[in-house]
Design a protein around this motif. Structure first.
Motif, PDB file in Angstrom:
ATOM      1  N   CYS A  11     -15.998 -72.507  33.087  1.00 26.70           N
ATOM      2  CA  CYS A  11     -16.283 -73.014  34.436  1.00 26.70           C
ATOM      3  C   CYS A  11     -17.768 -73.375  34.481  1.00 26.70           C
ATOM      4  O   CYS A  11     -18.621 -72.529  34.196  1.00 26.70           O
ATOM      5  N   CYS A  22     -20.552 -70.203  38.991  1.00 30.71           N
ATOM      6  CA  CYS A  22     -20.839 -69.882  37.591  1.00 30.71           C
ATOM      7  C   CYS A  22     -22.138 -70.506  37.112  1.00 30.71           C
ATOM      8  O   CYS A  22     -22.801 -69.953  36.223  1.00 30.71           O
ATOM      9  N   CYS A  57     -14.199 -75.346  38.923  1.00 28.46           N
ATOM     10  CA  CYS A  57     -13.989 -74.011  39.489  1.00 28.46           C
ATOM     11  C   CYS A  57     -12.551 -73.535  39.271  1.00 28.46           C
ATOM     12  O   CYS A  57     -11.600 -74.267  39.499  1.00 28.46           O
ATOM     13  N   PHE A  58     -12.438 -72.271  38.859  1.00 29.33           N
ATOM     14  CA  PHE A  58     -11.123 -71.635  38.684  1.00 29.33           C
ATOM     15  C   PHE A  58     -10.773 -70.768  39.888  1.00 29.33           C
ATOM     16  O   PHE A  58      -9.801 -70.019  39.838  1.00 29.33           O
ATOM     17  N   CYS A  61     -14.813 -67.186  41.333  1.00 32.54           N
ATOM     18  CA  CYS A  61     -16.276 -67.236  41.425  1.00 32.54           C
ATOM     19  C   CYS A  61     -16.914 -65.846  41.543  1.00 32.54           C
ATOM     20  O   CYS A  61     -18.001 -65.619  41.025  1.00 32.54           O
TER      21      CYS A  61
END
Ligand code: FES
Length: 104
Positions: A11, A22, A57-58, A61
């Motif tokens: 990320c 990240c 972004c996954f 965060c």
């Protein structure tokens, strides 16, 4: 069979509003380091069977910085180059999950 034995996604998301992301943890620098090191180890690039790629972004965060290794779906966090070395050498090269860096 998958084209790559392992695919590692970093990320690299950056938030400009001050929220956790990240990129606050040198994710870009660690990504570049991982790619360079994976090439040196013969994992990524010509002849290698692993790939290190950028990702957005996954939605994890609060655990960041995060990366994920597929097809194993193992999630990691990291602090420094030594952590990246361990993930590459243990997980990608030897197939052993690095339990101390793993996140749920
Ligand atoms: S900013 Fe990296 S998971 Fe959201």
């Amino acid at each position: 069979m998958s084209h790559y034995r392992h695919h590692l996604f970093f990320c690299l998301n950056r938030r400009e509003d001050g929220a956790a992301c990240c990129s606050d943890h040198n994710a870009e620098g660690m990504f570049e380091y991982a790619k360079k090191t994976a090439k040196r180890l013969g994992l990524h690039g010509k002849g290698g069977d692993c790939r290190v790629n950028r990702a957005g972004c996954f939605d994890r965060c609060d655990k960041g910085p995060v990366l994920v290794v597929y097809p194993d779906a193992v999630w990691y966090t990291y602090v420094d180059e030594a952590d990246i070395d361990e993930i590459l050498e243990s997980h990608l090269r030897e197939g052993k999950v690095v339990e101390r860096l793993k996140i749920d």
